[in-house]
Design a protein around this motif. Structure first.
Motif, PDB file in Angstrom:
ATOM      1  N   LYS A   1      -0.238   7.303   1.496  1.00  0.00           N
ATOM      2  CA  LYS A   1      -1.198   8.265   1.494  1.00  0.00           C
ATOM      3  C   LYS A   1      -2.769   6.828   1.592  1.00  0.00           C
ATOM      4  O   LYS A   1      -4.146   7.394   2.160  1.00  0.00           O
ATOM      5  N   GLU A   2      -2.304   5.761   1.295  1.00  0.00           N
ATOM      6  CA  GLU A   2      -3.897   4.404   1.528  1.00  0.00           C
ATOM      7  C   GLU A   2      -3.929   4.339   2.928  1.00  0.00           C
ATOM      8  O   GLU A   2      -5.162   3.891   3.541  1.00  0.00           O
TER       9      GLU A   2
ATOM     10  N   ASP B   1     -15.379  -0.804   4.938  1.00  0.00           N
ATOM     11  CA  ASP B   1     -14.442  -0.198   4.241  1.00  0.00           C
ATOM     12  C   ASP B   1     -14.801   1.366   4.447  1.00  0.00           C
ATOM     13  O   ASP B   1     -15.284   2.318   4.687  1.00  0.00           O
TER      14      ASP B   1
ATOM     15  N   GLN C   1      -9.962  -1.398   6.435  1.00  0.00           N
ATOM     16  CA  GLN C   1     -11.261  -2.161   6.170  1.00  0.00           C
ATOM     17  C   GLN C   1     -11.502  -2.782   7.805  1.00  0.00           C
ATOM     18  O   GLN C   1     -10.382  -3.861   7.934  1.00  0.00           O
TER      19      GLN C   1
ATOM     20  N   ARG D   1     -13.037   3.516   6.323  1.00  0.00           N
ATOM     21  CA  ARG D   1     -12.169   4.394   5.695  1.00  0.00           C
ATOM     22  C   ARG D   1     -13.036   5.471   4.659  1.00  0.00           C
ATOM     23  O   ARG D   1     -12.577   6.762   5.057  1.00  0.00           O
ATOM     24  N   GLN D   2     -13.836   5.100   4.235  1.00  0.00           N
ATOM     25  CA  GLN D   2     -14.334   6.144   3.335  1.00  0.00           C
ATOM     26  C   GLN D   2     -15.435   6.858   4.157  1.00  0.00           C
ATOM     27  O   GLN D   2     -15.071   7.902   3.495  1.00  0.00           O
TER      28      GLN D   2
ATOM     29  N   ARG E   1     -13.119   9.447   6.171  1.00  0.00           N
ATOM     30  CA  ARG E   1     -12.709  11.105   5.115  1.00  0.00           C
ATOM     31  C   ARG E   1     -13.722  11.245   4.628  1.00  0.00           C
ATOM     32  O   ARG E   1     -13.547  12.455   3.825  1.00  0.00           O
TER      33      ARG E   1
ATOM     34  N   GLU F   1      -5.476   0.207   5.557  1.00  0.00           N
ATOM     35  CA  GLU F   1      -6.405   0.898   4.746  1.00  0.00           C
ATOM     36  C   GLU F   1      -7.383   1.481   5.403  1.00  0.00           C
ATOM     37  O   GLU F   1      -8.470   1.926   4.707  1.00  0.00           O
TER      38      GLU F   1
ATOM     39  N   LEU G   1       0.480  -1.310  -0.410  1.00  0.00           N
ATOM     40  CA  LEU G   1      -0.097  -0.070  -0.383  1.00  0.00           C
ATOM     41  C   LEU G   1       0.727   1.345   0.097  1.00  0.00           C
ATOM     42  O   LEU G   1       1.955   1.466   0.791  1.00  0.00           O
TER      43      LEU G   1
END
Ligand code: SAM
Ligand code: SF4
Ligand code: SF4
Length: 352
Positions: free
Chosen positions: A60-61, A301, A289, A303-304, A307, A287, A57
């Motif tokens: 930034k991930e 997910d 998950q 992270r979505q 962010r 990241e 990865l």
């Protein structure tokens, strides 16, 4: 009450644990902070797969330290009180002690531990981690003989380097120090007795782990698993051992004590005596998950959401609650009924 005061109140009085479909509470969070590792253990990151062309990865991930702290705060509100930092090799993540400090500021977290291969665990690093709030550490070591250990780690690291890490952890007071040994047939099974002999009377708890079918790359075969019962009888030929009661419900290791006062060992029989019935663990990849089982194929997910500036903590709490309350995972219990080709996340991605 203001929103902020309400959330402070909740941290002081965590919500009752949420339960999944099998009435298992959510208590433990395992965070993999990197998918990279400097070892290529044959049972985890075989060189043929994790070679020079493998895409790890990009930075930034990865979840940032602030995102990780927010996540831990949210999980604290869902009943999580224990956090384990893992990887990949967690000490390859830059400034890990800064992260540990940030996470230990979260009031709900009573226990913070880490699993490491020990390569980067110098005395200075161990002290910095301890001062930052890390309580306990587990160092992985699969043999005491250099040629066997080098065959396992596959990058030529000698045993002495990891034994120094264990000493550094003891000196820094990261207690109890545990050592994890994955036992693989015809690779290191001859090391069970030498390892036990080495760690007796040292205060270190050695834990023997059955080789597991995690991920899709390690070429796992049932014949390569040295069963817990075999490990135990090998040890009993040499020493008198008595069982020790679990220290908490759902403890994964079966504990034994040397009757002569030599200390304790543990056996983690994930394959032959699965502990799904009490599994209170949720896992997060570097990241962001979320996996509700070590053998999951698809993560959620997070992270979505983290962010998205339109998403607040309350929304994330509700989403994670829904995820856990719908959980039915019991992979190890049902292992024999599964299709062997089912895709699974790699151990080096979400940690052990
Ligand atoms: N790199 C760190 C280390 O090795 O301690 C942390 C990550 S590693 C994935 C976490 C633990 O999982 C280690 O103790 C490792 O030995 C264990 N492990 C990895 N692959 C395994 C497998 N196939 N079966 C059983 N345990 C495994
Ligand atoms: Fe790296 Fe740990 Fe996997 Fe070994 S077990 S390859 S040290 S992540
Ligand atoms: Fe928990 Fe999944 Fe392991 Fe069972 S197989 S103990 S549910 S992580």
């Amino acid at each position: 009450m203001t929103k902020c005061a309400a959330s402070m109140e909740r941290v002081r009085n965590p919500l009752p644990a949420i339960l999944d479909k099998h009435q298992r509470p959510l208590r433990d969070l395992r965070i993999s902070v990197t998918d990279r590792c400097n070892f290529r253990c044959v049972y985890c990151m075989p060189k043929e797969v994790f070679g020079a062309k493998f895409h790890f990865l990009p930075k930034k991930e990865l979840l940032t330290f602030d995102e990780l702290q927010r996540t831990v705060r949210i999980f604290g509100q869902l009943g999580v009180s224990k956090v384990r930092i893992t990887g990949g090799e967690p000490l390859m993540r830059q400034d890990l002690d800064v992260l540990i400090r940030q996470l230990s500021e979260v009031e709900a977290i009573q226990d913070m531990a880490m699993t490491t291969n020990g390569y980067f665990l110098t005395p200075e690093k161990a002290t910095a981690l301890k001062n930052a709030g890390l309580k306990r550490i587990t160092v992985s070591l699969d043999a005491l003989t250099d040629n066997i250990f080098k065959t396992v780690n596959d990058v030529g690291v000698p045993v002495s380097r990891i034994l120094s890490a264990v000493d550094a952890a003891l000196t820094a007071g990261l207690k109890p120090v545990k050592v994890n040994m994955v036992v693989k047939r015809d690779v290191n099974d001859q090391q069970v007795i030498p390892m036990a002999r080495h760690f007796r009377h040292t205060g270190v708890t050695l834990r023997f782990i059955e080789y597991m079918d995690v991920g899709n790359t390690n070429g796992w075969r049932l014949e390569d698993v040295v069963q817990a019962s075999e490990i135990l009888s090998t040890l009993q030929e040499e020493w008198d051992l008595e069982p020790v009661a679990p220290s908490h419900p759902g403890e994964v290791a079966r504990r034994f004590r040397y009757r002569d006062g030599g200390g304790e060992i543990g056996i983690i029989a994930s394959v032959t005596q699965p502990f799904c019935r009490h599994c209170s663990r949720i896992r997060m990849s570097p990241e962001g998950q979320i996996y509700t089982c070590l053998f999951g194929s698809e993560g959620f997910d997070l992270r979505q959401l983290l962010r998205d500036e339109n998403v607040d903590d309350q929304h994330i709490i509700e989403t994670l609650t829904a995820l856990w309350t719908e959980r039915r995972d019991q992979y190890s219990l049902l292992r024999t009924q599964m299709t062997p080709s089912q895709p699974k996340v790699e151990m080096s991605h979400i940690g052990g």
